[in-house]
Each structure stands twice: as structure tokens, then as C-alpha cells.
Design a protein around this motif. Structure first.
Motif, PDB file in Angstrom:
ATOM      1  N   THR A  12      14.288  47.098  -5.380  1.00 30.29           N
ATOM      2  CA  THR A  12      13.863  45.924  -6.137  1.00 30.29           C
ATOM      3  C   THR A  12      13.685  46.337  -7.587  1.00 30.29           C
ATOM      4  O   THR A  12      13.120  47.393  -7.873  1.00 30.29           O
ATOM      5  CB  THR A  12      12.537  45.363  -5.582  1.00 30.29           C
ATOM      6  OG1 THR A  12      12.742  45.015  -4.210  1.00 30.29           O
ATOM      7  CG2 THR A  12      12.079  44.140  -6.347  1.00 30.29           C
ATOM      8  N   LEU A  13      14.178  45.500  -8.498  1.00 29.99           N
ATOM      9  CA  LEU A  13      14.014  45.752  -9.921  1.00 29.99           C
ATOM     10  C   LEU A  13      12.529  45.842 -10.230  1.00 29.99           C
ATOM     11  O   LEU A  13      11.739  44.991  -9.784  1.00 29.99           O
ATOM     12  CB  LEU A  13      14.668  44.623 -10.715  1.00 29.99           C
ATOM     13  CG  LEU A  13      14.727  44.799 -12.229  1.00 29.99           C
ATOM     14  CD1 LEU A  13      15.603  45.995 -12.597  1.00 29.99           C
ATOM     15  CD2 LEU A  13      15.266  43.535 -12.878  1.00 29.99           C
ATOM     16  N   ALA A  14      12.120  46.873 -10.954  1.00 30.35           N
ATOM     17  CA  ALA A  14      10.710  47.085 -11.271  1.00 30.35           C
ATOM     18  C   ALA A  14      10.114  45.871 -11.969  1.00 30.35           C
ATOM     19  O   ALA A  14      10.758  45.241 -12.815  1.00 30.35           O
ATOM     20  CB  ALA A  14      10.555  48.328 -12.144  1.00 30.35           C
ATOM     21  N   GLU A  15       8.888  45.540 -11.611  1.00 33.19           N
ATOM     22  CA  GLU A  15       8.218  44.357 -12.139  1.00 33.19           C
ATOM     23  C   GLU A  15       8.142  44.358 -13.661  1.00 33.19           C
ATOM     24  O   GLU A  15       8.233  43.309 -14.297  1.00 33.19           O
ATOM     25  CB  GLU A  15       6.813  44.253 -11.546  1.00 33.19           C
ATOM     26  CG  GLU A  15       6.137  42.950 -11.857  1.00 33.19           C
ATOM     27  CD  GLU A  15       4.819  42.787 -11.136  1.00 33.19           C
ATOM     28  OE1 GLU A  15       3.885  42.284 -11.774  1.00 33.19           O
ATOM     29  OE2 GLU A  15       4.723  43.159  -9.959  1.00 33.19           O
ATOM     30  N   LYS A  16       8.017  45.542 -14.263  1.00 29.46           N
ATOM     31  CA  LYS A  16       7.896  45.590 -15.723  1.00 29.46           C
ATOM     32  C   LYS A  16       9.158  45.126 -16.429  1.00 29.46           C
ATOM     33  O   LYS A  16       9.133  44.811 -17.610  1.00 29.46           O
ATOM     34  CB  LYS A  16       7.504  46.996 -16.186  1.00 29.46           C
ATOM     35  CG  LYS A  16       8.542  48.066 -15.932  1.00 29.46           C
ATOM     36  CD  LYS A  16       8.013  49.408 -16.407  1.00 29.46           C
ATOM     37  CE  LYS A  16       8.878  50.555 -15.986  1.00 29.46           C
ATOM     38  NZ  LYS A  16       8.309  51.821 -16.414  1.00 29.46           N
ATOM     39  N   VAL A  43      15.940  40.985  -7.237  1.00 27.60           N
ATOM     40  CA  VAL A  43      15.309  40.621  -8.498  1.00 27.60           C
ATOM     41  C   VAL A  43      14.337  39.484  -8.215  1.00 27.60           C
ATOM     42  O   VAL A  43      14.745  38.441  -7.693  1.00 27.60           O
ATOM     43  CB  VAL A  43      16.360  40.158  -9.544  1.00 27.60           C
ATOM     44  CG1 VAL A  43      15.683  39.623 -10.794  1.00 27.60           C
ATOM     45  CG2 VAL A  43      17.302  41.291  -9.898  1.00 27.60           C
ATOM     46  N   PRO A  44      13.061  39.670  -8.532  1.00 28.86           N
ATOM     47  CA  PRO A  44      12.111  38.569  -8.347  1.00 28.86           C
ATOM     48  C   PRO A  44      12.514  37.364  -9.196  1.00 28.86           C
ATOM     49  O   PRO A  44      13.084  37.520 -10.278  1.00 28.86           O
ATOM     50  CB  PRO A  44      10.786  39.160  -8.838  1.00 28.86           C
ATOM     51  CG  PRO A  44      10.966  40.640  -8.728  1.00 28.86           C
ATOM     52  CD  PRO A  44      12.419  40.892  -9.005  1.00 28.86           C
ATOM     53  N   ASN A  45      12.230  36.188  -8.695  1.00 24.37           N
ATOM     54  CA  ASN A  45      12.544  34.954  -9.406  1.00 24.37           C
ATOM     55  C   ASN A  45      11.935  34.997 -10.805  1.00 24.37           C
ATOM     56  O   ASN A  45      10.726  35.112 -10.955  1.00 24.37           O
ATOM     57  CB  ASN A  45      12.000  33.764  -8.614  1.00 24.37           C
ATOM     58  CG  ASN A  45      12.336  32.436  -9.231  1.00 24.37           C
ATOM     59  OD1 ASN A  45      13.092  32.344 -10.188  1.00 24.37           O
ATOM     60  ND2 ASN A  45      11.768  31.391  -8.684  1.00 24.37           N
TER      61      ASN A  45
END
Length: 190
Positions: free
Chosen positions: A4-8, A77-79
Motif C-alpha cells: 500500500t502506498l505510504a499514507e504520507k 492507493v487509499p481513496n
């Protein structure tokens, strides 16, 4: 298992969602147009641009992109799009058959323009219409959803994507010093 793409890196300066469908078109000599679809092909594509990142952050994101192996790898990728609905009351789906473009809920306050996802599969859907008892979605359901399956919405939706190209580069703008924006061209991996 995809990462998952890092939240930052999930705070973007701009994002362009693209709805991709394929239509077969043929035009007769008379000018008459013949159109048809084979199946119901649909997927999302996204162009994301990050705000200016510090050089070390830009290189970390670039390293993540490089590890995907071009178009070969996939990741989540989170929305990144703001959620329109608030305080959703219906978070569990009824039994929904493949090919459905709406489902019944006893009460909901979903809003057109929000993305949703069913926990039973990776495909993301766009809410297109809401009445007091029905939620319409686009595209048509790609996989059946069992009764009681949680419905993800807002930031809980995870788009399964891959890179659009095998060649990926990073432009470091000398005018911005040690800051750079990164552009990612992604395609939904369904």
C-alpha cells in the motif's frame, strides 16, 4: 501480496480520475455509425500529483515506484478524493448479484460522486444515484456480494492499481531547491 502506498504520500496537490470504457465503432461509407460493446469493460485511471515533497521524500516515493517493476506490479492507493456523505447509516450490503447496477438499503445517506467498495472484492464503484431505499452504482457489479458484506466508503476505499508505464522518471526542479512534486499515472488493476 501488493503493498500500500505510504499514507504520507496520499495527500495530493491534484488528482484526475478517468472513467475508461471500450466501445467498438464502425462507420459505413454512408456515414451511418455502428456501435457495440463486448461485455461491460470498465476501469478507473488516475493521474496524481503530489504537493512539493522534500528531496528525501520524493526519492522515497520514487524508490517505491521503481520496486513495482513498471506495469507488472500492483499496489493499493487509499481513496484520495474527499468523501461527500457523512454519518453513513448503512454499512452492510444485502445480497447483490453480478451485473446489478443498484442495491436496496433500508436507510442510507450515500451521495452521488462518492466511491464505495465491497469487502468481498477489490473493484471500486462510483455512487451515481440515491433514493430513500436504493443506491445506484457505476459500473455494474463485477462480482457477487453476499448479504452482510461490509461496505467501505471514503478513506476506507483502497484502489488496487498498477503503473501506466514501464518507464517512470522523477523530475527534480532546480528552481524549487530541494523540493519536487511527483506525478503518478495509475490504472486500476482488476
Amino acid at each position: 501480496m501488493p503493498g500500500t502506498l505510504a499514507e504520507k504520500f496520499c495527500f495530493v496537490q491534484s488528482a484526475i480520475p478517468k472513467n475508461i470504457t471500450k466501445t467498438l465503432i464502425d462507420r459505413a461509407h454512408s456515414g451511418k455509425r455502428f456501435v457495440r460493446k463486448i461485455g461491460d469493460p470498465q476501469w478507473w485511471e488516475f493521474d496524481f500529483v503530489t504537493p512539493p515533497l522534500r528531496y528525501d521524500e520524493a526519492m522515497e516515493l520514487y524508490a517505491f515506484v521503481c520496486t513495482q517493476g513498471g506495469q507488472y506490479g500492483s499496489f493499493f492507493v487509499p481513496n484520495l478524493f474527499p468523501q461527500i456523505a457523512t454519518g453513513l447509516s448503512a454499512k452492510v450490503a444485502p445480497n447483490i448479484l453480478v451485473g446489478a447496477d443498484s442495491f436496496t438499503l433500508s436507510s442510507s445517506n450515500y451521495m452521488p460522486g462518492d466511491f464505495i467498495q465491497f469487502s468481498s472484492h477489490d473493484k471500486a464503484y462510483l455512487v451515481t444515484n440515491v433514493t430513500s431505499t436504493h443506491v445506484s452504482i457505476y459500473p455494474k457489479l463485477k462480482a457477487a456480494v453476499g448479504s452482510g458484506s461490509p461496505i467501505k466508503y471514503g478513506e476506507d476505499v483502497l484502489f488496487k492499481v498498477s503503473l501506466q508505464n514501464d518507464e517512470n522518471d522523477l523530475l527534480i526542479d532546480a528552481k524549487k531547491g530541494k523540493y519536487s512534486s511527483v506525478k503518478l499515472d495509475l490504472v486500476e488493476d482488476i
